[in-house]
Design an enzyme around this catalytic site. Sequence first.
Site, PDB file in Angstrom:
ATOM      1  N   LYS A   1       0.835  -1.198   0.000  1.00 14.91           N
ATOM      2  CA  LYS A   1       0.000   0.000   0.000  1.00 14.91           C
ATOM      3  C   LYS A   1       0.879   1.261   0.000  1.00 14.91           C
ATOM      4  O   LYS A   1       2.100   1.181   0.225  1.00 14.91           O
ATOM      5  CB  LYS A   1      -0.928  -0.048   1.223  1.00 14.91           C
TER       6      LYS A   1
ATOM      7  N   TYR B   1     -12.465  -2.544  -3.214  1.00 15.63           N
ATOM      8  CA  TYR B   1     -12.987  -2.568  -1.843  1.00 15.63           C
ATOM      9  C   TYR B   1     -14.516  -2.450  -1.797  1.00 15.63           C
ATOM     10  O   TYR B   1     -15.068  -1.976  -0.799  1.00 15.63           O
ATOM     11  CB  TYR B   1     -12.348  -1.444  -1.027  1.00 15.63           C
TER      12      TYR B   1
ATOM     13  N   PHE C   1     -15.261   3.779   7.636  1.00 13.81           N
ATOM     14  CA  PHE C   1     -13.899   4.138   7.230  1.00 13.81           C
ATOM     15  C   PHE C   1     -13.684   4.084   5.707  1.00 13.81           C
ATOM     16  O   PHE C   1     -12.599   4.388   5.239  1.00 13.81           O
ATOM     17  CB  PHE C   1     -12.883   3.221   7.932  1.00 13.81           C
TER      18      PHE C   1
ATOM     19  N   ARG D   1      -1.922 -14.723   3.837  1.00 11.55           N
ATOM     20  CA  ARG D   1      -2.656 -14.036   4.904  1.00 11.55           C
ATOM     21  C   ARG D   1      -1.942 -14.228   6.249  1.00 11.55           C
ATOM     22  O   ARG D   1      -1.907 -13.314   7.082  1.00 11.55           O
ATOM     23  CB  ARG D   1      -4.089 -14.568   5.008  1.00 11.55           C
TER      24      ARG D   1
ATOM     25  N   THR E   1      -5.474  -7.784  10.510  1.00 15.49           N
ATOM     26  CA  THR E   1      -5.780  -6.471   9.936  1.00 15.49           C
ATOM     27  C   THR E   1      -5.268  -5.337  10.822  1.00 15.49           C
ATOM     28  O   THR E   1      -4.700  -4.363  10.327  1.00 15.49           O
ATOM     29  CB  THR E   1      -7.307  -6.344   9.733  1.00 15.49           C
TER      30      THR E   1
ATOM     31  N   ARG F   1       2.647  -7.181   9.115  1.00 14.39           N
ATOM     32  CA  ARG F   1       1.995  -6.104   9.879  1.00 14.39           C
ATOM     33  C   ARG F   1       2.466  -6.097  11.337  1.00 14.39           C
ATOM     34  O   ARG F   1       2.611  -5.034  11.943  1.00 14.39           O
ATOM     35  CB  ARG F   1       0.471  -6.256   9.804  1.00 14.39           C
TER      36      ARG F   1
ATOM     37  N   ASN G   1      -1.768  -0.151   7.330  1.00 15.90           N
ATOM     38  CA  ASN G   1      -1.263  -1.503   7.604  1.00 15.90           C
ATOM     39  C   ASN G   1      -0.432  -2.112   6.468  1.00 15.90           C
ATOM     40  O   ASN G   1      -0.299  -3.315   6.338  1.00 15.90           O
ATOM     41  CB  ASN G   1      -2.398  -2.426   8.075  1.00 15.90           C
TER      42      ASN G   1
ATOM     43  N   HIS H   1      -1.772  -5.469   1.374  1.00 20.08           N
ATOM     44  CA  HIS H   1      -3.051  -6.152   1.127  1.00 20.08           C
ATOM     45  C   HIS H   1      -2.792  -7.575   0.657  1.00 20.08           C
ATOM     46  O   HIS H   1      -1.821  -7.810  -0.061  1.00 20.08           O
ATOM     47  CB  HIS H   1      -3.848  -5.422   0.036  1.00 20.08           C
TER      48      HIS H   1
ATOM     49  N   GLU I   1      -9.271 -10.297  -7.993  1.00 22.88           N
ATOM     50  CA  GLU I   1      -8.395  -9.131  -7.815  1.00 22.88           C
ATOM     51  C   GLU I   1      -7.248  -9.134  -8.828  1.00 22.88           C
ATOM     52  O   GLU I   1      -6.841  -8.073  -9.305  1.00 22.88           O
ATOM     53  CB  GLU I   1      -7.886  -9.098  -6.372  1.00 22.88           C
TER      54      GLU I   1
HETATM   55  P1  GDP Z   1      -7.687  -7.077   5.426  1.00 20.49           P
HETATM   56  O1  GDP Z   1      -8.284  -8.133   4.538  1.00 20.49           O
HETATM   57  O2  GDP Z   1      -6.887  -7.641   6.574  1.00 20.49           O
HETATM   58  O3  GDP Z   1      -6.874  -6.059   4.649  1.00 20.49           O
HETATM   59  O4  GDP Z   1      -8.897  -6.292   6.126  1.00 20.49           O
HETATM   60  P2  GDP Z   1     -10.370  -5.898   5.581  1.00 20.49           P
HETATM   61  O5  GDP Z   1     -10.658  -6.570   4.284  1.00 20.49           O
HETATM   62  O6  GDP Z   1     -11.309  -6.082   6.700  1.00 20.49           O
HETATM   63  O7  GDP Z   1     -10.234  -4.322   5.335  1.00 20.49           O
HETATM   64  C1  GDP Z   1      -9.548  -3.842   4.208  1.00 20.49           C
HETATM   65  C2  GDP Z   1      -8.685  -2.683   4.627  1.00 20.49           C
HETATM   66  O8  GDP Z   1      -9.507  -1.613   5.100  1.00 20.49           O
HETATM   67  C3  GDP Z   1      -7.730  -2.952   5.790  1.00 20.49           C
HETATM   68  O9  GDP Z   1      -6.533  -3.606   5.414  1.00 20.49           O
HETATM   69  C4  GDP Z   1      -7.472  -1.547   6.297  1.00 20.49           C
HETATM   70  O10 GDP Z   1      -6.537  -0.859   5.446  1.00 20.49           O
HETATM   71  C5  GDP Z   1      -8.849  -0.898   6.112  1.00 20.49           C
HETATM   72  N1  GDP Z   1      -9.617  -0.986   7.356  1.00 20.49           N
HETATM   73  C6  GDP Z   1     -10.296  -2.060   7.848  1.00 20.49           C
HETATM   74  N2  GDP Z   1     -10.885  -1.765   9.020  1.00 20.49           N
HETATM   75  C7  GDP Z   1     -10.581  -0.470   9.275  1.00 20.49           C
HETATM   76  C8  GDP Z   1     -10.896   0.436  10.336  1.00 20.49           C
HETATM   77  O11 GDP Z   1     -11.573   0.082  11.288  1.00 20.49           O
HETATM   78  N3  GDP Z   1     -10.384   1.711  10.246  1.00 20.49           N
HETATM   79  C9  GDP Z   1      -9.619   2.107   9.186  1.00 20.49           C
HETATM   80  N4  GDP Z   1      -9.147   3.365   9.158  1.00 20.49           N
HETATM   81  N5  GDP Z   1      -9.307   1.298   8.176  1.00 20.49           N
HETATM   82  C10 GDP Z   1      -9.773   0.026   8.203  1.00 20.49           C
HETATM   83 MG    MG Z   2      -9.769  -8.007   3.082  1.00 15.51          MG
END
Ligand code: GDP
Ligand code: MG
Length: 160
Positions: free
Chosen positions: A20, A60, A68, A96, A102, A113, A123, A126, A137
Site C-alpha cells: 500500500k 474494496y 472508514f 494471509r 488487519t 503487519r 497496515n 493487502h 483481484e
Molecule cells: P484485510 O483483509 O486484513 O486487509 O482487512 P479488511 O478486508 O477487513 O479491510 C480492508 C482494509 O480496510 C484494511 O486492510 C485496512 O486498510 C482498512 N480498514 C479495515 N478496518 C478499518 C478500520 O476500522 N479503520 C480504518 N481506518 N481502516 C480500516
Molecule cells: Mg480483506
Amino acid sequence: FLPHLVASLEQVEQTYIMVKPDGVQRGLVGEIISRFERKGFKLTGLKLFQCPKELAEEHYKDLKTKSFYPTLIDYITSGPVVCMVWEGVGVVASARKLIGSTNPLQAEPGTIRGDLAVQTGRNVVHGSDSPENGKRETALWFKEGELYEWTPAQAPWLME
Ligand code: GDP
Ligand code: MG
C-alpha cells in the site's frame, strides 16, 4: 516435463498482494517482497502503479457501507502502490498468515503487519482473502500481457 509440478497443478492458487502507499513511502517494498520470495512462492506479476479512484472502489466494494470506507479510498489512492500476483499451492491462506491480522497491534510478531506497522488505517499491505478473490483481484489489477507463466529454477527443490 516436471512431474512434481503437474501432480499439484489443480491445487495451485493465485493471490493478489499489494504494498500500500505507506509501505512504498516508508521504503518497505523490498522487505515485503522478500518475505513471499523467501517462503518459496512464485511471482507472476509485478508493477508500480497509482490506482484511480474507480479501481480502488471496485477493489474494496464489499466495504462500501463501512464508516472508514472514504478514508480507505483516499489512503489507497494517495500514492503509488506495488501490485503483485503470487502463485503456489495454498498461497492464499499462507500469504494471509505472512501478512498478519488487519490491526497491526494485534498481528503476531514475525508477520509483516506485526513487525512493520501500528495502525489498521496504515497496515502497509493487502492480500486476497480467498482463492476466488485472488482470481478476481488479479483480473482487476493486471491485464493479460502483464502476467507471466514461468518455472523457477528452484521448483524441484521446493515441491517433491
Ligand atoms: P484485510 O483483509 O486484513 O486487509 O482487512 P479488511 O478486508 O477487513 O479491510 C480492508 C482494509 O480496510 C484494511 O486492510 C485496512 O486498510 C482498512 N480498514 C479495515 N478496518 C478499518 C478500520 O476500522 N479503520 C480504518 N481506518 N481502516 C480500516
Ligand atoms: Mg480483506
